[in-house]
Design a protein around this motif. Structure first.
Motif, PDB file in Angstrom:
ATOM      1  N   ALA A  83       0.831  -1.212   0.000  1.00 46.11           N
ATOM      2  CA  ALA A  83       0.000   0.000   0.000  1.00 46.11           C
ATOM      3  C   ALA A  83       0.862   1.258   0.000  1.00 46.11           C
ATOM      4  CB  ALA A  83      -0.927  -0.011   1.216  1.00 46.11           C
ATOM      5  N   SER A  84       1.983   1.226   0.710  1.00 46.61           N
ATOM      6  CA  SER A  84       2.884   2.388   0.770  1.00 46.61           C
ATOM      7  C   SER A  84       3.432   2.726  -0.612  1.00 46.61           C
ATOM      8  CB  SER A  84       4.038   2.117   1.737  1.00 46.61           C
ATOM      9  OG  SER A  84       3.560   1.918   3.049  1.00 46.61           O
ATOM     10  N   LEU A  85       3.806   1.692  -1.369  1.00 47.12           N
ATOM     11  CA  LEU A  85       4.323   1.916  -2.724  1.00 47.12           C
ATOM     12  C   LEU A  85       3.249   2.526  -3.614  1.00 47.12           C
ATOM     13  CD1 LEU A  85       6.405  -1.347  -3.288  1.00 47.12           C
ATOM     14  CD2 LEU A  85       7.277   0.970  -2.909  1.00 47.12           C
ATOM     15  N   LYS A  86       2.027   2.022  -3.488  1.00 52.82           N
ATOM     16  CA  LYS A  86       0.930   2.543  -4.295  1.00 52.82           C
ATOM     17  C   LYS A  86       0.610   3.994  -3.947  1.00 52.82           C
ATOM     18  CE  LYS A  86      -0.306  -0.951  -6.896  1.00 52.82           C
ATOM     19  NZ  LYS A  86      -0.387  -0.860  -8.375  1.00 52.82           N
ATOM     20  N   LEU A  87       0.746   4.324  -2.662  1.00 53.10           N
ATOM     21  CA  LEU A  87       0.421   5.667  -2.193  1.00 53.10           C
ATOM     22  C   LEU A  87       1.597   6.630  -2.322  1.00 53.10           C
ATOM     23  CD1 LEU A  87      -1.546   4.653   1.024  1.00 53.10           C
ATOM     24  CD2 LEU A  87      -2.531   5.789  -0.989  1.00 53.10           C
ATOM     25  N   GLY A  88       2.793   6.081  -2.564  1.00 50.70           N
ATOM     26  CA  GLY A  88       3.980   6.920  -2.655  1.00 50.70           C
ATOM     27  C   GLY A  88       4.386   7.517  -1.323  1.00 50.70           C
ATOM     28  N   LEU A  89       4.150   6.784  -0.233  1.00 47.44           N
ATOM     29  CA  LEU A  89       4.473   7.297   1.098  1.00 47.44           C
ATOM     30  C   LEU A  89       5.979   7.346   1.309  1.00 47.44           C
ATOM     31  CD1 LEU A  89       1.838   5.379   3.280  1.00 47.44           C
ATOM     32  CD2 LEU A  89       1.719   7.741   2.453  1.00 47.44           C
ATOM     33  N   VAL A  90       6.424   8.379   2.004  1.00 46.27           N
ATOM     34  CA  VAL A  90       7.843   8.542   2.347  1.00 46.27           C
ATOM     35  C   VAL A  90       7.956   8.544   3.860  1.00 46.27           C
ATOM     36  CG1 VAL A  90       9.873  10.013   2.195  1.00 46.27           C
ATOM     37  CG2 VAL A  90       8.307   9.857   0.247  1.00 46.27           C
ATOM     38  N   PHE A  91       8.812   7.691   4.397  1.00 48.73           N
ATOM     39  CA  PHE A  91       8.971   7.574   5.841  1.00 48.73           C
ATOM     40  C   PHE A  91      10.323   8.125   6.289  1.00 48.73           C
ATOM     41  CE2 PHE A  91       6.178   4.033   4.541  1.00 48.73           C
ATOM     42  CZ  PHE A  91       5.037   4.395   5.242  1.00 48.73           C
ATOM     43  N   GLN A  92      10.334   8.676   7.491  1.00 45.90           N
ATOM     44  CA  GLN A  92      11.562   9.202   8.086  1.00 45.90           C
ATOM     45  C   GLN A  92      12.120   8.190   9.086  1.00 45.90           C
ATOM     46  OE1 GLN A  92      12.705  11.998   6.791  1.00 45.90           O
ATOM     47  NE2 GLN A  92      10.840  12.243   5.566  1.00 45.90           N
ATOM     48  N   TRP A  93      13.339   8.424   9.539  1.00 47.86           N
ATOM     49  CA  TRP A  93      13.980   7.470  10.457  1.00 47.86           C
ATOM     50  C   TRP A  93      13.199   7.340  11.759  1.00 47.86           C
ATOM     51  CZ3 TRP A  93      15.304   8.933  15.317  1.00 47.86           C
ATOM     52  CH2 TRP A  93      15.408  10.307  15.583  1.00 47.86           C
ATOM     53  N   TYR A  94      12.585   8.444  12.208  1.00 50.10           N
ATOM     54  CA  TYR A  94      11.865   8.403  13.483  1.00 50.10           C
ATOM     55  C   TYR A  94      10.522   7.688  13.375  1.00 50.10           C
ATOM     56  CZ  TYR A  94      10.009  12.631  11.235  1.00 50.10           C
ATOM     57  OH  TYR A  94       9.471  13.529  10.340  1.00 50.10           O
ATOM     58  N   ASP A  95      10.092   7.388  12.159  1.00 48.24           N
ATOM     59  CA  ASP A  95       8.848   6.642  12.000  1.00 48.24           C
ATOM     60  C   ASP A  95       8.983   5.201  12.490  1.00 48.24           C
ATOM     61  OD1 ASP A  95       7.291   8.690  10.939  1.00 48.24           O
ATOM     62  OD2 ASP A  95       8.042   8.334   8.903  1.00 48.24           O
ATOM     63  N   ILE A  96      10.201   4.664  12.465  1.00 50.11           N
ATOM     64  CA  ILE A  96      10.408   3.281  12.913  1.00 50.11           C
ATOM     65  C   ILE A  96      10.147   3.131  14.410  1.00 50.11           C
ATOM     66  CG2 ILE A  96      12.080   1.393  13.148  1.00 50.11           C
ATOM     67  CD1 ILE A  96      13.365   2.355  10.548  1.00 50.11           C
ATOM     68  N   PRO A  97      10.806   3.957  15.284  1.00 49.13           N
ATOM     69  CA  PRO A  97      10.468   3.838  16.713  1.00 49.13           C
ATOM     70  C   PRO A  97       9.018   4.192  17.011  1.00 49.13           C
ATOM     71  CG  PRO A  97      11.942   5.706  16.333  1.00 49.13           C
ATOM     72  CD  PRO A  97      11.930   4.906  15.076  1.00 49.13           C
ATOM     73  N   LEU A  98       8.451   5.158  16.277  1.00 47.97           N
ATOM     74  CA  LEU A  98       7.047   5.500  16.476  1.00 47.97           C
ATOM     75  C   LEU A  98       6.148   4.323  16.103  1.00 47.97           C
ATOM     76  CD1 LEU A  98       6.736   9.189  15.200  1.00 47.97           C
ATOM     77  CD2 LEU A  98       6.333   8.355  17.521  1.00 47.97           C
ATOM     78  N   PHE A  99       6.499   3.638  15.032  1.00 48.00           N
ATOM     79  CA  PHE A  99       5.740   2.462  14.613  1.00 48.00           C
ATOM     80  C   PHE A  99       5.768   1.393  15.699  1.00 48.00           C
ATOM     81  CE2 PHE A  99       5.877  -1.794  12.671  1.00 48.00           C
ATOM     82  CZ  PHE A  99       4.629  -1.830  12.074  1.00 48.00           C
ATOM     83  N   LEU A 100       6.946   1.136  16.257  1.00 45.09           N
ATOM     84  CA  LEU A 100       7.076   0.116  17.292  1.00 45.09           C
ATOM     85  C   LEU A 100       6.276   0.482  18.539  1.00 45.09           C
ATOM     86  CD1 LEU A 100      10.900  -0.677  16.980  1.00 45.09           C
ATOM     87  CD2 LEU A 100       8.976  -2.007  16.084  1.00 45.09           C
ATOM     88  N   VAL A 101       6.324   1.762  18.921  1.00 44.92           N
ATOM     89  CA  VAL A 101       5.594   2.218  20.106  1.00 44.92           C
ATOM     90  C   VAL A 101       4.091   2.092  19.884  1.00 44.92           C
ATOM     91  CG1 VAL A 101       5.026   4.245  21.502  1.00 44.92           C
ATOM     92  CG2 VAL A 101       7.402   3.738  20.948  1.00 44.92           C
TER      93      VAL A 101
END
Length: 261
Positions: free
Chosen positions: A131-149
């Motif tokens: 879905a991210s590829l289809k939407l063209g989403l761009v993630f930052q490095w801080y999105d990883i810890p936020l995702f885990l939390v």
């Protein structure tokens, strides 16, 4: 440290047991994947008749569903307590649990865990990636810890609700069908809450906050700024509900008088 060592030992023994019956393990994994595929097909069918669902595109709802699968996989792996009332209260296995110097809930979690359910989290990540590829989403490095939390918060919300329901067994030893009912209600957290009426939206947010498992945290990664406040509140809701559930459990254990009474 003792709890970590116990968990590692139980997990090791669990995997050894499962690998003794590889056929059953494979069949179980395939059935879980088929169940997830059916839910995904349902989303595709819905969007076969409409381009948007209250402002949400097909790929956004698919991303949301993929996110939901990750905390739900953690919950399914470590809070498999659907039959707690029947097994531990009615049949008296709680008596055995209380003879050990380890917190009773932790013991139940170890005995009932199903680590193969974690595969659902991998499926969720794959769906999110698509879905991210289809939407063209761009993630930052801080999105990883936020995702885990946020994933941890969502899993704790689910765990808190179902531990609270299991604790009812300490006050009533009658068999109850409330667990399957609550499981079905939890499925509403897979979809945007604004498609429901205000009463259901309130219920899914503050009473049975399943929306914090899927839609709210996923909305942050979808860059839906109007939902950011709810998204960042996810770990708080998880801690509040799970802490409350443990307190209810502890009170129930104090009340428990054994299977013979």
């Amino acid at each position: 440290m003792m709890y970590i060592q116990l968990f590692a030992q139980y997990a090791g023994q669990y995997m050894k047991t499962k690998l003794q019956y590889r056929g059953d393990l494979i069949v179980g994994l395939l059935s879980d994947m088929m169940f997830q595929a059916v839910n995904l097909i349902f989303i595709l069918v819905v969007f076969g008749h409409t381009q948007e669902l209250k402002g949400w595109s097909r790929e956004e709802v698919i991303f949301m569903y993929g996110f939901f699968l990750v905390p739900f996989a953690l919950f399914s792996a470590f809070f498999n307590i659907w039959d707690f009332n029947d097994r531990y209260i009615v049949k008296g296995e709680m008596d055995r649990i209380l003879t050990r110097p380890i917190h009773s809930l932790f013991q139940v979690v170890l005995e009932r865990m199903e680590l193969e359910s974690l595969l659902g989290g991998l499926t969720g990540l794959i769906i999110m990636g698509y879905a991210s590829l289809k939407l063209g989403l761009v993630f930052q490095w801080y999105d990883i810890p936020l995702f885990l939390v946020m994933v941890a918060g969502g899993a704790l919300v689910y765990g808190g609700i179902f531990v609270s329901l299991a604790s009812i067994g300490f006050w009533s030893d009658a068999r109850s069908s409330i667990m399957p009912l609550m499981y079905n209600i939890g499925n509403y957290g897979r979809y945007p809450v604004n498609i429901y009426n205000k009463v259901i939206r309130f219920m899914l947010t503050w009473v049975l906050p399943f929306a914090f498992v899927g839609v709210y945290p996923a909305s942050y990664f979808l860059r839906k700024s109007e939902w950011y406040a709810y998204a960042f509140f996810t770990p708080v809701m998880g801690l509040v509900f799970f802490t409350g559930a443990v307190l209810i459990w502890n009170q129930g254990v104090k009340r428990y008088r054994g299977a013979g009474n």
